[in-house]
Design a protein around this motif. Structure first.
Motif, PDB file in Angstrom:
ATOM      1  N   ILE A 193      76.669   9.127  68.081  1.00 46.11           N
ATOM      2  CA  ILE A 193      77.350   9.153  66.786  1.00 46.11           C
ATOM      3  C   ILE A 193      78.842   9.379  66.978  1.00 46.11           C
ATOM      4  CG2 ILE A 193      77.588  10.416  64.621  1.00 46.11           C
ATOM      5  CD1 ILE A 193      74.533  11.005  64.841  1.00 46.11           C
ATOM      6  N   MET A 194      79.202  10.339  67.843  1.00 40.15           N
ATOM      7  CA  MET A 194      80.615  10.641  68.066  1.00 40.15           C
ATOM      8  C   MET A 194      81.355   9.438  68.635  1.00 40.15           C
ATOM      9  SD  MET A 194      80.693  14.637  69.359  1.00 40.15           S
ATOM     10  CE  MET A 194      79.493  14.439  70.688  1.00 40.15           C
TER      11      MET A 194
ATOM     12  N   LEU B  25      81.860  19.151  64.125  1.00 38.71           N
ATOM     13  CA  LEU B  25      80.478  19.540  64.365  1.00 38.71           C
ATOM     14  C   LEU B  25      80.258  20.967  63.895  1.00 38.71           C
ATOM     15  CD1 LEU B  25      79.962  18.162  68.001  1.00 38.71           C
ATOM     16  CD2 LEU B  25      79.757  16.952  65.819  1.00 38.71           C
ATOM     17  N   GLU B  26      79.131  21.225  63.240  1.00 38.78           N
ATOM     18  CA  GLU B  26      78.861  22.537  62.661  1.00 38.78           C
ATOM     19  C   GLU B  26      77.635  23.151  63.324  1.00 38.78           C
ATOM     20  OE1 GLU B  26      78.939  22.495  58.393  1.00 38.78           O
ATOM     21  OE2 GLU B  26      80.456  20.911  58.334  1.00 38.78           O
ATOM     22  N   GLY B  27      77.851  24.254  64.055  1.00 43.18           N
ATOM     23  CA  GLY B  27      76.792  24.827  64.856  1.00 43.18           C
ATOM     24  C   GLY B  27      76.496  26.284  64.579  1.00 43.18           C
ATOM     25  N   LYS B  28      75.634  26.841  65.417  1.00 47.78           N
ATOM     26  CA  LYS B  28      75.219  28.236  65.270  1.00 47.78           C
ATOM     27  C   LYS B  28      76.345  29.207  65.632  1.00 47.78           C
ATOM     28  CE  LYS B  28      71.057  29.741  66.323  1.00 47.78           C
ATOM     29  NZ  LYS B  28      69.835  30.159  67.079  1.00 47.78           N
ATOM     30  N   LYS B  29      77.072  28.901  66.686  1.00 46.90           N
ATOM     31  CA  LYS B  29      78.118  29.805  67.160  1.00 46.90           C
ATOM     32  C   LYS B  29      79.498  29.454  66.628  1.00 46.90           C
ATOM     33  CE  LYS B  29      75.715  30.470  71.579  1.00 46.90           C
ATOM     34  NZ  LYS B  29      75.808  30.261  73.044  1.00 46.90           N
ATOM     35  N   GLY B  30      79.712  28.188  66.289  1.00 48.78           N
ATOM     36  CA  GLY B  30      81.046  27.796  65.864  1.00 48.78           C
ATOM     37  C   GLY B  30      81.095  26.437  65.211  1.00 48.78           C
ATOM     38  N   ILE B  31      82.297  26.118  64.742  1.00 51.66           N
ATOM     39  CA  ILE B  31      82.622  24.825  64.148  1.00 51.66           C
ATOM     40  C   ILE B  31      83.588  24.158  65.118  1.00 51.66           C
ATOM     41  CG2 ILE B  31      83.599  23.643  62.146  1.00 51.66           C
ATOM     42  CD1 ILE B  31      81.062  25.261  61.581  1.00 51.66           C
ATOM     43  N   TYR B  32      83.334  22.906  65.494  1.00 55.09           N
ATOM     44  CA  TYR B  32      84.100  22.245  66.540  1.00 55.09           C
ATOM     45  C   TYR B  32      84.842  21.048  65.947  1.00 55.09           C
ATOM     46  CZ  TYR B  32      81.147  25.362  69.116  1.00 55.09           C
ATOM     47  OH  TYR B  32      80.509  26.510  69.545  1.00 55.09           O
ATOM     48  N   MET B  33      86.163  21.137  66.018  1.00 58.73           N
ATOM     49  CA  MET B  33      87.067  20.283  65.254  1.00 58.73           C
ATOM     50  C   MET B  33      87.704  19.235  66.163  1.00 58.73           C
ATOM     51  SD  MET B  33      90.255  21.941  63.218  1.00 58.73           S
ATOM     52  CE  MET B  33      91.219  21.108  61.989  1.00 58.73           C
TER      53      MET B  33
ATOM     54  N   SER C 124      90.353  16.523  67.462  1.00 56.20           N
ATOM     55  CA  SER C 124      91.815  16.622  67.440  1.00 56.20           C
ATOM     56  C   SER C 124      92.448  15.871  66.272  1.00 56.20           C
ATOM     57  CB  SER C 124      92.400  16.115  68.756  1.00 56.20           C
ATOM     58  OG  SER C 124      92.015  14.769  68.984  1.00 56.20           O
ATOM     59  N   MET C 125      91.854  14.750  65.851  1.00 54.61           N
ATOM     60  CA  MET C 125      92.431  13.993  64.737  1.00 54.61           C
ATOM     61  C   MET C 125      92.352  14.774  63.429  1.00 54.61           C
ATOM     62  SD  MET C 125      91.625   9.942  65.295  1.00 54.61           S
ATOM     63  CE  MET C 125      89.844  10.038  65.365  1.00 54.61           C
ATOM     64  N   VAL C 126      91.303  15.568  63.268  1.00 58.91           N
ATOM     65  CA  VAL C 126      91.193  16.401  62.071  1.00 58.91           C
ATOM     66  C   VAL C 126      92.267  17.488  62.107  1.00 58.91           C
ATOM     67  CG1 VAL C 126      89.699  17.894  60.717  1.00 58.91           C
ATOM     68  CG2 VAL C 126      88.724  15.950  61.932  1.00 58.91           C
ATOM     69  N   ARG C 127      92.426  18.133  63.259  1.00 57.85           N
ATOM     70  CA  ARG C 127      93.446  19.174  63.398  1.00 57.85           C
ATOM     71  C   ARG C 127      94.839  18.617  63.116  1.00 57.85           C
ATOM     72  NH1 ARG C 127      93.612  24.093  65.298  1.00 57.85           N
ATOM     73  NH2 ARG C 127      91.486  23.964  66.109  1.00 57.85           N
TER      74      ARG C 127
ATOM     75  N   TYR D 275      86.706  26.139  66.304  1.00 59.57           N
ATOM     76  CA  TYR D 275      87.220  25.870  67.636  1.00 59.57           C
ATOM     77  C   TYR D 275      87.559  24.386  67.780  1.00 59.57           C
ATOM     78  CZ  TYR D 275      84.746  30.283  68.390  1.00 59.57           C
ATOM     79  OH  TYR D 275      84.292  31.574  68.280  1.00 59.57           O
ATOM     80  N   SER D 276      88.173  24.039  68.882  1.00 58.09           N
ATOM     81  CA  SER D 276      88.419  22.636  69.194  1.00 58.09           C
ATOM     82  C   SER D 276      87.199  22.049  69.901  1.00 58.09           C
ATOM     83  CB  SER D 276      89.646  22.503  70.097  1.00 58.09           C
ATOM     84  OG  SER D 276      89.365  23.055  71.370  1.00 58.09           O
ATOM     85  N   MET D 277      87.151  20.728  69.988  1.00 52.35           N
ATOM     86  CA  MET D 277      86.018  20.076  70.655  1.00 52.35           C
ATOM     87  C   MET D 277      85.946  20.458  72.134  1.00 52.35           C
ATOM     88  SD  MET D 277      83.851  18.397  68.888  1.00 52.35           S
ATOM     89  CE  MET D 277      83.073  17.534  70.256  1.00 52.35           C
ATOM     90  N   GLU D 278      87.077  20.832  72.720  1.00 50.80           N
ATOM     91  CA  GLU D 278      87.080  21.239  74.127  1.00 50.80           C
ATOM     92  C   GLU D 278      86.219  22.477  74.365  1.00 50.80           C
ATOM     93  OE1 GLU D 278      89.756  20.306  72.438  1.00 50.80           O
ATOM     94  OE2 GLU D 278      90.152  18.413  73.508  1.00 50.80           O
ATOM     95  N   ASP D 279      85.979  23.253  73.297  1.00 49.90           N
ATOM     96  CA  ASP D 279      85.180  24.473  73.413  1.00 49.90           C
ATOM     97  C   ASP D 279      83.687  24.224  73.199  1.00 49.90           C
ATOM     98  OD1 ASP D 279      87.381  26.334  73.799  1.00 49.90           O
ATOM     99  OD2 ASP D 279      87.911  25.878  71.718  1.00 49.90           O
TER     100      ASP D 279
END
Length: 271
Positions: free
Chosen positions: A88-89, A101-109, A111-114, A137-141
């Motif tokens: 999908i990505m 992406l929305e997860g249990k530990k965090g939200i992963y953003m 770079s284009m959204v940021r 967090y960023s997608m790198e995380d």
């Protein structure tokens, strides 16, 4: 006893004042004092509940039904596999569509959204407050080995690009479109067709041995549609989406006019 399910954004939490109205705190307290059980029922994932941390409630339906917790016990969770997400990505990026992406530990953003929401110091766009929360967090995380993703959102300035994503994946996912301000980024909330808020509510009822005839739902946006339609009483906020109001048993006042309190009081649910 009734089972009362309350959405967060636009229902309990007023983003214009960036606070929960005192009357909403009072309504929840009085409903529980009257012997009812009160649950948060939100599209947010379980890591983004800081806005209601000072509120006493009996459980949470989060991630639009993909996660259900009663007190400290997780009774249901449904993840999207990394294999599925990876495809999908890649498809999204090929169409110029970014994602969160929305997860249990965090939200992963992505770079284009940021880049869109944070153009520079003092130049944040409307909606940037959401991405300043501690769990973002960023997608790198993002580590697919240790993180569970329940749902995601896609973003684009071009509606046509979002429509291509929906056409490609509409068989397995439901797409909830927000109503953007003129010229702003379009956002679509995406979740598995296996889950919605009403499904999460049924998981709560199975746990307690209750029935849908004893349920009350309060919401404001189209990701509340199933719970407003399927609960015995569906209350829509005065500031809610006009399309959702068509399914309401009762339209209460706006969030800043004591809407939650008025709605629950209308049905005699407060002590």
């Amino acid at each position: 006893m009734k089972y009362i399910f309350l959405d967060i954004d636009g229902t309990l939490f007023d983003h214009r004042k960036y606070a929960i109205p005192d009357s909403a705190y009072q309504a929840v307290e009085l409903a529980r004092r009257a012997g009812h059980k009160v649950f948060i029922c939100t599209g947010r994932t379980c890591c983004l509940l800081d806005h209601v941390k000072d509120m006493d409630y009996d459980g949470v339906v989060a991630a639009a039904g993909a996660y259900v917790q009663i007190q400290e016990e997780i009774i249901y969770e449904d993840r999207i596999s990394y294999q599925e997400l990876e495809g999908i990505m890649e498809f999204c990026i090929s169409k110029g569509v970014s994602y969160v992406l929305e997860g249990k530990k965090g939200i992963y953003m992505h770079s284009m959204v940021r880049e869109y929401f944070f153009e520079g110091e003092g130049r944040e766009r409307p909606g940037h407050e959401f991405f300043k929360q501690p769990a973002v967090y960023s997608m790198e995380d993002y580590d697919p080995e240790t993180e569970t993703i329940y749902k995601f959102c896609i973003y684009s300035l071009e509606e046509e690009a979002l429509a291509e994503i929906e056409k490609e994946y509409g068989g397995g996912y439901q797409f909830i479109h927000s109503m953007p301000n003129e010229g702003s980024l379009h956002c679509v909330e995406v979740m598995s067709i296996r889950n919605n808020k009403a499904g999460g509510i049924r998981k709560v009822l199975e746990y307690y041995g209750g029935g849908m005839e004893d349920t009350v739902a309060v919401g404001d946006s189209m990701n509340d549609l199933e719970m407003i339609k399927e609960c015995a009483v569906g209350i829509v906020m005065g500031n809610g989406d006009g399309k959702l109001k068509a399914y309401a048993d009762y339209v209460t006042a706006d969030i800043d006019k004591d809407g939650v309190y008025q709605g629950l009081e209308h049905y005699g649910l407060l002590a």
